[in-house]
Design a protein around this motif. Structure first.
Motif, PDB file in Angstrom:
ATOM      1  N   LEU A  31       0.809  -1.219   0.000  1.00 15.96           N
ATOM      2  CA  LEU A  31       0.000   0.000   0.000  1.00 15.96           C
ATOM      3  C   LEU A  31       0.844   1.272   0.000  1.00 15.96           C
ATOM      4  CD1 LEU A  31      -2.875  -1.014   2.444  1.00 15.96           C
ATOM      5  CD2 LEU A  31      -3.044  -0.636  -0.009  1.00 15.96           C
ATOM      6  N   ARG A  32       2.111   1.147   0.368  1.00 13.07           N
ATOM      7  CA  ARG A  32       2.987   2.321   0.331  1.00 13.07           C
ATOM      8  C   ARG A  32       3.173   2.844  -1.094  1.00 13.07           C
ATOM      9  NH1 ARG A  32       7.738  -0.272   4.140  1.00 13.07           N
ATOM     10  NH2 ARG A  32       6.550  -0.287   6.113  1.00 13.07           N
ATOM     11  N   ASN A  33       2.947   1.999  -2.064  1.00  8.75           N
ATOM     12  CA  ASN A  33       3.116   2.406  -3.458  1.00  8.75           C
ATOM     13  C   ASN A  33       1.913   3.168  -4.003  1.00  8.75           C
ATOM     14  OD1 ASN A  33       5.640   1.215  -3.667  1.00  8.75           O
ATOM     15  ND2 ASN A  33       4.840  -0.723  -4.445  1.00  8.75           N
ATOM     16  N   LEU A  34       0.864   3.293  -3.220  1.00 12.34           N
ATOM     17  CA  LEU A  34      -0.346   3.955  -3.692  1.00 12.34           C
ATOM     18  C   LEU A  34      -0.048   5.399  -4.089  1.00 12.34           C
ATOM     19  CD1 LEU A  34      -3.260   2.973  -3.979  1.00 12.34           C
ATOM     20  CD2 LEU A  34      -3.781   4.056  -1.799  1.00 12.34           C
ATOM     21  N   ASP A  35      -0.504   5.775  -5.285  1.00  8.04           N
ATOM     22  CA  ASP A  35      -0.272   7.126  -5.808  1.00  8.04           C
ATOM     23  C   ASP A  35      -1.423   8.023  -5.341  1.00  8.04           C
ATOM     24  OD1 ASP A  35       0.055   9.447  -7.326  1.00  8.04           O
ATOM     25  OD2 ASP A  35       0.944   8.342  -8.989  1.00  8.04           O
ATOM     26  N   PHE A  36      -1.221   8.710  -4.229  1.00  9.32           N
ATOM     27  CA  PHE A  36      -2.287   9.523  -3.647  1.00  9.32           C
ATOM     28  C   PHE A  36      -2.600  10.748  -4.496  1.00  9.32           C
ATOM     29  CE2 PHE A  36      -0.811   7.118   0.055  1.00  9.32           C
ATOM     30  CZ  PHE A  36      -2.030   6.666   0.562  1.00  9.32           C
ATOM     31  N   LEU A  37      -1.615  11.284  -5.208  1.00  5.16           N
ATOM     32  CA  LEU A  37      -1.876  12.430  -6.081  1.00  5.16           C
ATOM     33  C   LEU A  37      -2.782  12.020  -7.230  1.00  5.16           C
ATOM     34  CD1 LEU A  37      -1.462  15.327  -6.963  1.00  5.16           C
ATOM     35  CD2 LEU A  37       0.675  14.644  -8.086  1.00  5.16           C
ATOM     36  N   PHE A  38      -2.525  10.851  -7.784  1.00  6.06           N
ATOM     37  CA  PHE A  38      -3.375  10.341  -8.862  1.00  6.06           C
ATOM     38  C   PHE A  38      -4.812  10.160  -8.379  1.00  6.06           C
ATOM     39  CE2 PHE A  38      -5.169   6.579 -11.082  1.00  6.06           C
ATOM     40  CZ  PHE A  38      -5.205   7.088 -12.365  1.00  6.06           C
ATOM     41  N   ILE A  39      -4.976   9.593  -7.184  1.00  5.53           N
ATOM     42  CA  ILE A  39      -6.311   9.394  -6.616  1.00  5.53           C
ATOM     43  C   ILE A  39      -6.981  10.736  -6.349  1.00  5.53           C
ATOM     44  CG2 ILE A  39      -7.577   8.519  -4.614  1.00  5.53           C
ATOM     45  CD1 ILE A  39      -5.479   6.297  -4.407  1.00  5.53           C
ATOM     46  N   PHE A  40      -6.230  11.695  -5.832  1.00  3.18           N
ATOM     47  CA  PHE A  40      -6.778  13.020  -5.524  1.00  3.18           C
ATOM     48  C   PHE A  40      -7.260  13.724  -6.792  1.00  3.18           C
ATOM     49  CE2 PHE A  40      -5.926  17.653  -4.892  1.00  3.18           C
ATOM     50  CZ  PHE A  40      -6.946  17.891  -3.968  1.00  3.18           C
ATOM     51  N   ILE A  41      -6.457  13.677  -7.845  1.00  3.57           N
ATOM     52  CA  ILE A  41      -6.841  14.319  -9.110  1.00  3.57           C
ATOM     53  C   ILE A  41      -8.073  13.636  -9.696  1.00  3.57           C
ATOM     54  CG2 ILE A  41      -6.128  14.752 -11.494  1.00  3.57           C
ATOM     55  CD1 ILE A  41      -4.818  16.599  -9.495  1.00  3.57           C
ATOM     56  N   THR A  42      -8.121  12.310  -9.599  1.00  4.93           N
ATOM     57  CA  THR A  42      -9.291  11.582 -10.095  1.00  4.93           C
ATOM     58  C   THR A  42     -10.549  12.018  -9.342  1.00  4.93           C
ATOM     59  OG1 THR A  42      -7.926   9.656 -10.639  1.00  4.93           O
ATOM     60  CG2 THR A  42     -10.297   9.301 -10.481  1.00  4.93           C
ATOM     61  N   CYS A  43     -10.446  12.163  -8.021  1.00 13.15           N
ATOM     62  CA  CYS A  43     -11.590  12.610  -7.214  1.00 13.15           C
ATOM     63  C   CYS A  43     -12.017  14.021  -7.603  1.00 13.15           C
ATOM     64  CB  CYS A  43     -11.240  12.542  -5.732  1.00 13.15           C
ATOM     65  SG  CYS A  43     -11.088  10.864  -5.074  1.00 13.15           S
ATOM     66  N   LEU A  44     -11.055  14.894  -7.874  1.00 17.64           N
ATOM     67  CA  LEU A  44     -11.394  16.259  -8.294  1.00 17.64           C
ATOM     68  C   LEU A  44     -12.155  16.245  -9.620  1.00 17.64           C
ATOM     69  CD1 LEU A  44      -8.200  18.391  -7.454  1.00 17.64           C
ATOM     70  CD2 LEU A  44     -10.394  18.343  -6.248  1.00 17.64           C
ATOM     71  N   LEU A  45     -11.727  15.397 -10.541  1.00 12.63           N
ATOM     72  CA  LEU A  45     -12.419  15.303 -11.822  1.00 12.63           C
ATOM     73  C   LEU A  45     -13.842  14.766 -11.650  1.00 12.63           C
ATOM     74  CD1 LEU A  45      -9.503  13.949 -14.057  1.00 12.63           C
ATOM     75  CD2 LEU A  45     -10.665  16.145 -14.320  1.00 12.63           C
ATOM     76  N   LEU A  46     -14.008  13.801 -10.761  1.00 11.44           N
ATOM     77  CA  LEU A  46     -15.337  13.249 -10.513  1.00 11.44           C
ATOM     78  C   LEU A  46     -16.256  14.296  -9.872  1.00 11.44           C
ATOM     79  CD1 LEU A  46     -14.381   9.684  -9.207  1.00 11.44           C
ATOM     80  CD2 LEU A  46     -15.259  10.294 -11.466  1.00 11.44           C
TER      81      LEU A  46
END
Length: 386
Positions: free
Chosen positions: A6-21
């Motif tokens: 789980l340390r490899n999780l890309d939190f910036l990618f997830i955050f940007i995806t949430c912003l787009l949604l």
């Protein structure tokens, strides 16, 4: 998965995806107000529901090791073909096309949307086995045949836009798989020239005597599809017909100015002059109501999203993961460029929605499945040594 993975999780990618949604819901709350007057919030509620389902699907796909899909390549490929064939026998007609399958739950699914994900996962394995062996023209034949069958089934529906997405996916993945850039690039250039000449001959009416036989060259496409491919060059030539969408879209974006007319204050969208403003032409609503600042902000979010996706591809632990990521990046990039281009009047109108933003359950689920696959590749980008 354990904590080390789980340390490899890309939190910036997830955050940007949430912003787009979230941006999708905000934009749809103004773009779809007048589409269904009996229920102004219908598309927002449906989109929110599909987003939640999509998040669940993305989470499941992220947890599953993407390598497992290699075992089922031919099963997935066969299921993909079966779904596309079912459309012809049990499909629901809408706006002159048969692309959807009605479900007993009151909504339709569009198999061609899921076909993009299926072909990425299966073609990635097909090409991974041939990496370093794509040096000659004959080496390109089998990969092309692999993608040709679902492409022809989708074109037959007819769905030109999704067919072109398949082409973009194929090109991106072939280059990443190591296809000889000069030979493969030369084929693409030659194909583009042939298509251009064929279109020119099809629409020509006053050719020299020695070319007179080629006037009105028949092409394996519907006439309205051919007109859409060319009308963007001069939309004023048919302002009330094929050029109408483009003209209304340009007016909408141009009238927004720097800051836009304001939330639910647009005229082209709110008064329904702009067709399909909650799906294919939703970017026009952004330009009209949120202006240049709004469009640049949305495009900036997409840019970060694509850069993070590209980073995931570059850090993939193996060729298969890299090819899956490359296919998804190619798909998203093509969708964004063509949608923004057609709404701005610089590209043909092909009916391609704006990913993660436009209304549509199948498209949203497909997009979120892609996010889940990217996260799966990202989580396993390094092999644990202890």
């Amino acid at each position: 998965m354990d904590r080390r993975t789980l340390r490899n999780l890309d939190f910036l990618f997830i955050f940007i995806t949430c912003l787009l949604l979230m941006a999708s819901l905000v934009i749809l709350s103004t773009a779809s107000t007048n589409v269904l007057k009996s229920d102004p919030w219908h598309y927002v509620k449906m989109q929110a529901a599909w987003i939640m389902i999509g998040i669940g699907a993305a989470a499941v796909l992220a947890v599953i090791d993407y390598e497992k899909w290699r075992t089922y390549r031919w099963w997935i490929y066969g299921f993909n073909i079966l779904l596309l064939l079912i459309v012809f026998f049990f499909g629901a007609d809408a706006k002159g096309a048969t692309r959807w399958i009605a479900t007993p739950f009151g909504f339709n699914i569009q198999p061609s949307e899921f076909a993009k994900i299926f072909i990425i996962v299966t073609l990635a394995d097909f090409l991974a086995e041939r990496k370093g062996k794509l040096n000659n023209y004959k080496d390109f034949i089998l990969p092309f045949l692999f993608i040709l069958v679902p492409m022809l089934l989708i074109l037959k529906q007819p769905d030109l836009g999704t067919t072109l997405v398949f082409v973009a996916i194929f090109i991106g993945m072939m280059f990443v798989a190591g296809a000889n850039p000069w030979k493969f690039g030369g084929l693409l250039l030659g194909g583009a020239v042939i298509v251009g000449v064929a279109l020119w001959l099809h629409f020509s009416t006053n050719l020299p005597g020695w070319l007179h036989w080629a006037e009105g060259l028949p092409l394996p496409m519907h006439e309205y599809q051919l007109r859409r491919l060319t009308i963007f060059m001069d939309p004023a030539a048919d302002m009330s017909g094929d050029g109408y969408h483009i003209i209304q879209s340009i007016w909408a974006i141009g009238s927004g100015g720097l800051w836009g007319k304001g939330y639910q204050m647009g005229t082209q969208g709110q008064l329904n002059f702009l067709p399909e403003h909650h799906t294919d032409f939703i970017f026009s609503v952004v330009g009209e109501e949120f202006g240049f600042i709004g469009t640049v902000t949305l495009l900036f979010l997409f840019l970060i999203f694509l850069l993070r996706s590209l980073s995931i591809a570059l850090k993939a632990r193996d060729t298969y993961g890299m090819l899956i990521s490359a296919g998804i990046v190619s798909m998203y990039t093509f969708h964004i460029l063509v949608n923004v281009g057609m709404t701005s009047g610089i590209m043909p109108v092909t009916g391609i929605p704006l990913p993660l933003i436009s209304a549509g359950g199948s498209a949203m689920l497909s997009n979120m499945a892609s996010v889940g696959l990217l996260l799966s590749v990202n989580l396993r980008r390094r092999r644990l040594m202890f």
